[in-house]
Design a protein around this motif. Sequence first.
Motif, PDB file in Angstrom:
ATOM      1  N   ILE A  22      81.329  51.066  62.731  1.00 50.36           N
ATOM      2  CA  ILE A  22      80.729  51.879  63.686  1.00 50.36           C
ATOM      3  C   ILE A  22      80.042  50.852  64.938  1.00 50.36           C
ATOM      4  CG2 ILE A  22      78.625  53.454  64.335  1.00 50.36           C
ATOM      5  CD1 ILE A  22      80.690  54.283  62.697  1.00 50.36           C
ATOM      6  N   VAL A  23      79.907  49.735  64.686  1.00 45.96           N
ATOM      7  CA  VAL A  23      79.395  48.776  65.809  1.00 45.96           C
ATOM      8  C   VAL A  23      80.434  48.854  67.326  1.00 45.96           C
ATOM      9  CG1 VAL A  23      78.745  46.471  66.640  1.00 45.96           C
ATOM     10  CG2 VAL A  23      77.985  47.598  64.403  1.00 45.96           C
ATOM     11  N   ALA A  24      81.943  48.810  66.906  1.00 46.74           N
ATOM     12  CA  ALA A  24      82.577  48.636  67.787  1.00 46.74           C
ATOM     13  C   ALA A  24      83.016  50.006  68.349  1.00 46.74           C
ATOM     14  CB  ALA A  24      84.152  47.888  66.950  1.00 46.74           C
ATOM     15  N   GLU A  25      82.606  51.003  67.685  1.00 40.05           N
ATOM     16  CA  GLU A  25      83.216  52.440  68.008  1.00 40.05           C
ATOM     17  C   GLU A  25      82.549  52.773  69.689  1.00 40.05           C
ATOM     18  OE1 GLU A  25      84.953  55.914  67.970  1.00 40.05           O
ATOM     19  OE2 GLU A  25      84.826  54.532  66.298  1.00 40.05           O
ATOM     20  N   LYS A  26      83.448  53.250  70.370  1.00 40.04           N
ATOM     21  CA  LYS A  26      83.345  53.534  71.852  1.00 40.04           C
ATOM     22  C   LYS A  26      82.771  52.049  72.684  1.00 40.04           C
ATOM     23  CE  LYS A  26      82.280  58.371  71.021  1.00 40.04           C
ATOM     24  NZ  LYS A  26      81.385  59.421  71.235  1.00 40.04           N
ATOM     25  N   ARG A  27      82.877  51.134  72.046  1.00 39.04           N
ATOM     26  CA  ARG A  27      82.529  49.754  72.739  1.00 39.04           C
ATOM     27  C   ARG A  27      83.641  48.865  72.665  1.00 39.04           C
ATOM     28  NH1 ARG A  27      78.211  52.182  71.663  1.00 39.04           N
ATOM     29  NH2 ARG A  27      76.380  52.029  73.232  1.00 39.04           N
ATOM     30  N   THR A  28      84.854  49.439  72.341  1.00 41.67           N
ATOM     31  CA  THR A  28      85.886  48.577  72.266  1.00 41.67           C
ATOM     32  C   THR A  28      87.093  49.094  73.146  1.00 41.67           C
ATOM     33  OG1 THR A  28      85.427  47.881  69.954  1.00 41.67           O
ATOM     34  CG2 THR A  28      87.501  47.356  70.333  1.00 41.67           C
ATOM     35  N   ARG A  29      87.822  48.294  73.580  1.00 45.14           N
ATOM     36  CA  ARG A  29      89.206  48.781  74.404  1.00 45.14           C
ATOM     37  C   ARG A  29      90.188  48.006  73.993  1.00 45.14           C
ATOM     38  NH1 ARG A  29      86.254  52.589  74.740  1.00 45.14           N
ATOM     39  NH2 ARG A  29      85.490  53.550  76.623  1.00 45.14           N
ATOM     40  N   PHE A  30      91.372  48.755  73.766  1.00 50.74           N
ATOM     41  CA  PHE A  30      92.610  48.251  73.090  1.00 50.74           C
ATOM     42  C   PHE A  30      93.896  48.206  74.326  1.00 50.74           C
ATOM     43  CE2 PHE A  30      90.011  49.613  69.719  1.00 50.74           C
ATOM     44  CZ  PHE A  30      90.312  48.402  69.040  1.00 50.74           C
ATOM     45  N   LEU A  31      94.740  47.165  74.238  1.00 53.15           N
ATOM     46  CA  LEU A  31      95.941  47.175  74.842  1.00 53.15           C
ATOM     47  C   LEU A  31      97.131  46.665  73.960  1.00 53.15           C
ATOM     48  CD1 LEU A  31      95.089  45.972  78.681  1.00 53.15           C
ATOM     49  CD2 LEU A  31      95.787  48.326  77.937  1.00 53.15           C
ATOM     50  N   VAL A  32      98.284  47.108  73.889  1.00 51.64           N
ATOM     51  CA  VAL A  32      99.210  46.660  73.208  1.00 51.64           C
ATOM     52  C   VAL A  32     100.567  45.993  73.825  1.00 51.64           C
ATOM     53  CG1 VAL A  32      98.780  48.223  71.028  1.00 51.64           C
ATOM     54  CG2 VAL A  32     100.033  49.090  72.814  1.00 51.64           C
ATOM     55  N   SER A  33     101.072  45.223  73.162  1.00 54.45           N
ATOM     56  CA  SER A  33     102.327  44.573  73.928  1.00 54.45           C
ATOM     57  C   SER A  33     103.578  44.466  73.035  1.00 54.45           C
ATOM     58  CB  SER A  33     101.890  42.914  74.353  1.00 54.45           C
ATOM     59  OG  SER A  33     103.067  42.540  75.060  1.00 54.45           O
ATOM     60  N   LYS A  34     104.651  44.474  73.385  1.00 53.36           N
ATOM     61  CA  LYS A  34     105.775  44.583  72.392  1.00 53.36           C
ATOM     62  C   LYS A  34     106.807  43.385  73.037  1.00 53.36           C
ATOM     63  CE  LYS A  34     108.383  48.034  75.143  1.00 53.36           C
ATOM     64  NZ  LYS A  34     108.998  49.379  74.871  1.00 53.36           N
ATOM     65  N   ASP A  35     106.385  42.467  74.078  1.00 50.49           N
ATOM     66  CA  ASP A  35     107.230  41.595  74.558  1.00 50.49           C
ATOM     67  C   ASP A  35     106.616  39.993  74.580  1.00 50.49           C
ATOM     68  OD1 ASP A  35     105.412  41.990  76.478  1.00 50.49           O
ATOM     69  OD2 ASP A  35     106.776  42.750  77.931  1.00 50.49           O
ATOM     70  N   GLY A  36     105.733  39.863  73.387  1.00 51.11           N
ATOM     71  CA  GLY A  36     105.270  38.449  73.326  1.00 51.11           C
ATOM     72  C   GLY A  36     104.134  38.285  74.299  1.00 51.11           C
ATOM     73  N   CYS A  37     103.183  39.623  74.587  1.00 48.55           N
ATOM     74  CA  CYS A  37     102.236  39.386  75.624  1.00 48.55           C
ATOM     75  C   CYS A  37     102.350  39.342  77.113  1.00 48.55           C
ATOM     76  CB  CYS A  37     101.107  38.327  75.111  1.00 48.55           C
ATOM     77  SG  CYS A  37     100.535  38.421  73.529  1.00 48.55           S
ATOM     78  N   LEU A  38     103.605  39.682  77.549  1.00 48.83           N
ATOM     79  CA  LEU A  38     104.034  39.386  78.791  1.00 48.83           C
ATOM     80  C   LEU A  38     103.548  40.577  79.573  1.00 48.83           C
ATOM     81  CD1 LEU A  38     107.687  38.362  78.563  1.00 48.83           C
ATOM     82  CD2 LEU A  38     105.597  36.830  79.110  1.00 48.83           C
ATOM     83  N   THR A  39     103.657  41.724  79.136  1.00 46.95           N
ATOM     84  CA  THR A  39     103.201  43.194  79.567  1.00 46.95           C
ATOM     85  C   THR A  39     102.090  43.826  78.579  1.00 46.95           C
ATOM     86  OG1 THR A  39     105.160  44.433  78.983  1.00 46.95           O
ATOM     87  CG2 THR A  39     105.068  43.169  81.202  1.00 46.95           C
ATOM     88  N   TRP A  40     101.297  44.774  79.131  1.00 47.03           N
ATOM     89  CA  TRP A  40     100.520  45.346  78.136  1.00 47.03           C
ATOM     90  C   TRP A  40     100.469  46.895  78.340  1.00 47.03           C
ATOM     91  CZ3 TRP A  40      98.370  42.702  74.242  1.00 47.03           C
ATOM     92  CH2 TRP A  40      98.221  41.367  74.276  1.00 47.03           C
TER      93      TRP A  40
END
Length: 654
Positions: free
Chosen positions: A243-261
């Motif tokens: 719950i502590v992270a709820e609505k205070r966390t933001r995520f991005l994902v990458s599929k090329d070894g962190c080159l693009t998000w």
Amino acid sequence: MAIKTVIFKGLTAIGYAYTAMGGIRFYDGAGKMITLGSIISESITEGEFTNAVVTATNSYNNSYTPVDAFNTNISQTQNYPDGYWLSSYDNQALTIEFKTAVTGISKIEFNVTPDTFYTDRAVDNPFTIEIYNENKMLIKSYSVIPNTSGRNNINKLNTPELIWKYLFKDGVDIKKYDSLTSSWVIVGPAPATESMFITDGMDNLNSIVTPDSSGIKPIFHLNNPILLVYSQTVQQLKSNLNIVAEKRTRFLVSKDGCLTWYAFKDGIWKQVALTDINDKGMSKTELQAITSDQWKQWFTRGTLDFAVSLKTTNPYSSPTLNKITVNFPVNQAPLIQNPSLTPDTIHNEWVELRATVEDLEGDQFQYQVWINGSQVYPTTAGEWSPLLNSGESIFKAYNYPYFRVGTNVVKLIVRDKRGLTREWSSNVTVTNINPTITISHGNFSLVGTIGDDNSDSVAYRILINGRQVFPTEGNNIIDGILYSDFAPSPRQIKYEWGSNDVRFGVPNTFTIEVIDNFKGKGLAEFQVVGTYKGILFMDEQGNFYSTDKGEILKYLDFGTLIAGQETEPKLVYLKNQNGFDVENVELKVTDNLPPGVNVYISKSNQPFEYNMVINHSGVLQDEETIPFYVKLVTDKMAEAGVSFEITTKASPVT
């Protein structure tokens, strides 16, 4: 807890030809039926009411749609041809999604034998009813054994209101929030037990997200809270939502070894700069809401990296991220999509097998092709095709030698790299018309024509009195029987035989058996009375003077003759029994007669022509006879006991 979706899963008809269900009704906690409203749209696999959307995995046709199964505006006991859902397949599913979640369902009704006109449709195998909340979480699952004791049988399933309770794990303690004292109360040590939930569980979470008198939400007074949820479902649910992270966390994902998000926003994948994660990144809720199909639109096999931004207004602790759980689906066998086997009826044409194979996990796949229980590809039994990538298509073509006349089963088997397999099969019917034979014959020959309406190649064999006389050697052996080599139809045949091949003086049975290259057969038989073969001499009664081997059967007897006399002409017949036409026929009196004796032959009696040689002009056809006359002339020097010979020769007509 509000209910959003209900799924009838695993609908199957074991003892019936078709799977069918109708009259589905839902009742709220007060026992009142939940109406769906008017029909907005309807198709073979989906439809929409004013208050709900319904779907089916498969329907028989547009007269038996999922709308008919759920429609609360018609009777629960509808009969043919409308008013219920119908499918020709097993293991089907019907789904209803309420546009506005309902607060509770106390009873579900459904008709598992909805038609009294046709009694070959029902659901008679156990199935499952699953209930989901607005967060797509399974909150209840019922195993149903349908009652099919009579037609229009309304089954009723009571579904009392579901119970949900909440507690929090904070370190080694299990806690609840007491809104009367505005404080957290320790219920007991971890782990939580069912009795803790039932006795001290919180009914909702509203109080912990409402700021207290100090302006801080109570949840932030806990050091490391983990929400625990209890429900009376098939499986007791323990949530690991932080719950502590709820609505205070933001995520991005990458599929090329962190080159693009990337972030999934508004139904599409958008590239986002890592520096914009706080403003354009995904919340935990948004991340968890991404479906498998949406992941598939963007992600390919490889690495999946997460960038996480943590922020909090909690004055007592810094935010932490305990873990990220990625749930990969259990490996499934490859899907065989759009399989086809065309045409489904052939004679000597090709059959084309086509399919596209997709593996949900992206695994490579291999395949085999079987026809009538035997593997035909790869040709070595037990082997598989080379590895292909998910999404690639299969094409194979097989012509008629792979099949037999009648129904043939073609099966495609695919497997992924992990060994899971899936099969698809279909039938091909091979038609054939048996060959025919037309025969004409004489005593020593036959000619015929073998026909085949399919224009197949044909072969044949000939038997006399059950004994095969043709062919006597060769390699065309079919089911243990030797035939001539195959040749295109129509095919002309000719066969000749001798007197040694038949029994003399009695009927002899000739059998001509023909076969096409599909093993279709035809038969012709006739009888011939055995006789001599060649150009033979006969008397007026048809009796032969000799055999075809030169053995004398009787003499041309002129009786007693006084020297110096001349006999009356004797009528003799020459008959062609070769089994074929001849020409250049010549009759000749031997020239080794004794002194004083002369033998003459003539084509006519009046006048008698005193010839030693007669030539027959034209063709002497098979079985044709020609007459001639023989006269004996002597002088006074003739000796007693004179014998003579008349010979003949001819050439076959070419």
